[in-house]
Design a protein around this motif. Structure first.
Motif, PDB file in Angstrom:
ATOM      1  N   MET A  27       0.807  -1.224   0.000  1.00 40.12           N
ATOM      2  CA  MET A  27       0.000   0.000   0.000  1.00 40.12           C
ATOM      3  C   MET A  27       0.842   1.278   0.000  1.00 40.12           C
ATOM      4  O   MET A  27       0.302   2.379   0.115  1.00 40.12           O
ATOM      5  CB  MET A  27      -0.939  -0.006   1.208  1.00 40.12           C
ATOM      6  N   ALA A  61     -11.097   5.385   5.408  1.00 40.15           N
ATOM      7  CA  ALA A  61     -11.529   5.073   4.045  1.00 40.15           C
ATOM      8  C   ALA A  61     -10.600   5.725   3.027  1.00 40.15           C
ATOM      9  O   ALA A  61     -10.223   5.105   2.014  1.00 40.15           O
ATOM     10  CB  ALA A  61     -12.964   5.543   3.831  1.00 40.15           C
ATOM     11  N   LEU A  64      -7.421   3.766   2.959  1.00 42.89           N
ATOM     12  CA  LEU A  64      -7.608   2.545   2.161  1.00 42.89           C
ATOM     13  C   LEU A  64      -7.544   2.853   0.670  1.00 42.89           C
ATOM     14  O   LEU A  64      -6.944   2.105  -0.103  1.00 42.89           O
ATOM     15  CB  LEU A  64      -8.953   1.905   2.496  1.00 42.89           C
ATOM     16  N   GLY A  67      -4.006   3.501  -0.264  1.00 49.66           N
ATOM     17  CA  GLY A  67      -3.294   2.223  -0.279  1.00 49.66           C
ATOM     18  C   GLY A  67      -3.660   1.368  -1.472  1.00 49.66           C
ATOM     19  O   GLY A  67      -2.809   0.690  -2.058  1.00 49.66           O
ATOM     20  N   ALA A  68      -4.930   1.392  -1.858  1.00 55.68           N
ATOM     21  CA  ALA A  68      -5.379   0.638  -3.032  1.00 55.68           C
ATOM     22  C   ALA A  68      -4.688   1.143  -4.289  1.00 55.68           C
ATOM     23  O   ALA A  68      -4.244   0.357  -5.138  1.00 55.68           O
ATOM     24  CB  ALA A  68      -6.892   0.761  -3.182  1.00 55.68           C
ATOM     25  N   PHE A 105      -6.177  -7.591  -4.216  1.00 50.92           N
ATOM     26  CA  PHE A 105      -6.130  -6.756  -3.024  1.00 50.92           C
ATOM     27  C   PHE A 105      -6.406  -5.299  -3.373  1.00 50.92           C
ATOM     28  O   PHE A 105      -7.185  -4.607  -2.684  1.00 50.92           O
ATOM     29  CB  PHE A 105      -4.753  -6.892  -2.360  1.00 50.92           C
ATOM     30  N   GLY A 106      -5.796  -4.808  -4.440  1.00 53.78           N
ATOM     31  CA  GLY A 106      -5.999  -3.425  -4.846  1.00 53.78           C
ATOM     32  C   GLY A 106      -7.433  -3.138  -5.255  1.00 53.78           C
ATOM     33  O   GLY A 106      -8.008  -2.113  -4.867  1.00 53.78           O
ATOM     34  N   LEU A 108     -10.189  -4.798  -4.389  1.00 54.04           N
ATOM     35  CA  LEU A 108     -11.086  -4.907  -3.248  1.00 54.04           C
ATOM     36  C   LEU A 108     -10.979  -3.706  -2.316  1.00 54.04           C
ATOM     37  O   LEU A 108     -11.990  -3.147  -1.890  1.00 54.04           O
ATOM     38  CB  LEU A 108     -10.791  -6.193  -2.474  1.00 54.04           C
ATOM     39  N   THR A 109      -9.757  -3.299  -1.994  1.00 51.81           N
ATOM     40  CA  THR A 109      -9.593  -2.160  -1.082  1.00 51.81           C
ATOM     41  C   THR A 109     -10.086  -0.868  -1.730  1.00 51.81           C
ATOM     42  O   THR A 109     -10.667  -0.011  -1.045  1.00 51.81           O
ATOM     43  CB  THR A 109      -8.132  -2.004  -0.634  1.00 51.81           C
ATOM     44  N   VAL A 112     -13.971  -1.046  -1.469  1.00 57.04           N
ATOM     45  CA  VAL A 112     -14.416  -0.859  -0.080  1.00 57.04           C
ATOM     46  C   VAL A 112     -14.233   0.596   0.344  1.00 57.04           C
ATOM     47  O   VAL A 112     -15.109   1.187   0.991  1.00 57.04           O
ATOM     48  CB  VAL A 112     -13.651  -1.804   0.858  1.00 57.04           C
ATOM     49  N   SER A 113     -13.102   1.199  -0.024  1.00 51.43           N
ATOM     50  CA  SER A 113     -12.827   2.574   0.403  1.00 51.43           C
ATOM     51  C   SER A 113     -13.852   3.552  -0.160  1.00 51.43           C
ATOM     52  O   SER A 113     -14.353   4.424   0.558  1.00 51.43           O
ATOM     53  CB  SER A 113     -11.415   2.987  -0.019  1.00 51.43           C
TER      54      SER A 113
END
Length: 308
Positions: A27, A61, A64, A67-68, A105-106, A108-109, A112-113
């Motif tokens: 991230m 958020a 995230l 980080g994404a 991972f990228g 999904l985050t 979600v964010s």
């Protein structure tokens, strides 16, 4: 929800070989910290007031989302990261995380964010966060970075948007004040990254990235660093000039800007083999951005305390 030709529910999120430490490194935590801090200052500086608990989750958020964007950047840039000394030990080129794991991972985050911020702060802040992620991953990483020496100049808009996102989360709007904060980060980005490129020019050459020193030469890059520094310093004082910060911030930002110009001048007059000035400017530029936003944060909190 469709992502490309796949549904979010169909994405395999198993990360069997990756540790939490690997995912955190994916991230880009140092970059994320800068983005989150500027977003927090934008949120606090805005006229609206968020419930503290809501504000904390909204900042999470945004973190995230930042980080994404970093994870998706690493996913796409795995090939060039492997060629560069400063990035070769990142989770993907070192084999600690697979390409599919990073992509999953990228995605999904990021999802979600944006969804979380929309629930907490409304569609405007969520839309700005989604655009920030898109701009960094698609416009900068996939297009500009490998195609033009202006990659950092144009792509810098992505890194400059977090304070606008934070402002929108609190005020449900975008004011001139948040655009000034955007402009500070936007003008800061080229001298920051070109200073890095001056002493990492071999890395970028091996990776085939058209950074300014590799394309226009080091002398031209030094002149452009100095020119952007001359623009950045007065823009950094604008919050005081425009009346949404006090003299405390004005003097602090003026001093920080003078320090930036001085170090940029040292880079300008240095010989081609002397990289000490570029290294000093790169280190100072990080301090500058944290310090100028910290000064605005302190100024805002103190002013509200005195007037309440």
């Amino acid at each position: 929800m469709l992502i490309g030709k796949r549904r979010l529910s169909d994405i395999d999120v198993a990360l069997s070989g990756a540790t939490l430490s690997d995912l955190f490194a994916l991230m880009k935590p140092r970059v994320m910290a800068l983005a989150v801090f500027t977003a927090f200052v934008g949120m606090v500086s805005a006229p609206g007031v968020l419930n503290p608990a809501v504000a904390m989750v909204a900042i999470a958020a945004i973190a995230l989302g930042a980080g994404a964007a970093g994870a998706l950047n690493m996913w796409y840039d795995m090939d060039i990261d492997a060629m560069m000394s400063r990035t070769s030990q990142r989770p993907l080129p070192s084999g600690r995380v697979t390409s599919e794991e990073a992509l999953n991972f990228g995605l999904l985050t990021a999802t979600v964010s944006v969804m979380l911020l929309e629930m907490l702060a409304g569609w405007l802040a969520a839309s700005l966060l989604a655009f920030t992620i898109f701009f960094y991953v698609v416009v900068y990483t996939m297009w500009l970075k490998r195609s033009t020496p202006q990659n950092i100049v144009i792509g810098g808009a992505a890194g400059a948007l977090p304070p606008v996102v934070g402002w929108a989360a609190a005020a449900n709007g975008v004011g001139i004040e948040s655009l000034v904060l955007f402009l500070i980060v936007f003008l800061w980005t080229p001298p920051h990254f070109w200073a890095l490129a001056l002493f990492k020019v071999g890395d970028y050459a091996r990776a085939g990235i058209p950074m300014m020193p590799n394309v226009a030469g080091e002398a031209s890059t030094r002149r452009q660093i100095f020119a952007y520094s001359l623009l950045l310093a007065p823009v950094g004082v604008l919050p005081w000039v425009l009346g949404f910060a006090s003299a405390f911030y004005g003097f602090a930002s003026a001093g920080l800007g003078a320090g930036f110009i001085w170090r940029a001048w040292r880079v300008l007059i240095a010989s081609g083999v002397d990289k000490r000035g570029a290294k000093a400017l790169f280190a100072y530029s990080i301090l500058y951005l944290f310090a100028i936003f910290a000064a605005l944060l302190i100024d805002t909190i103190a002013t509200r305390a005195l007037t309440s």
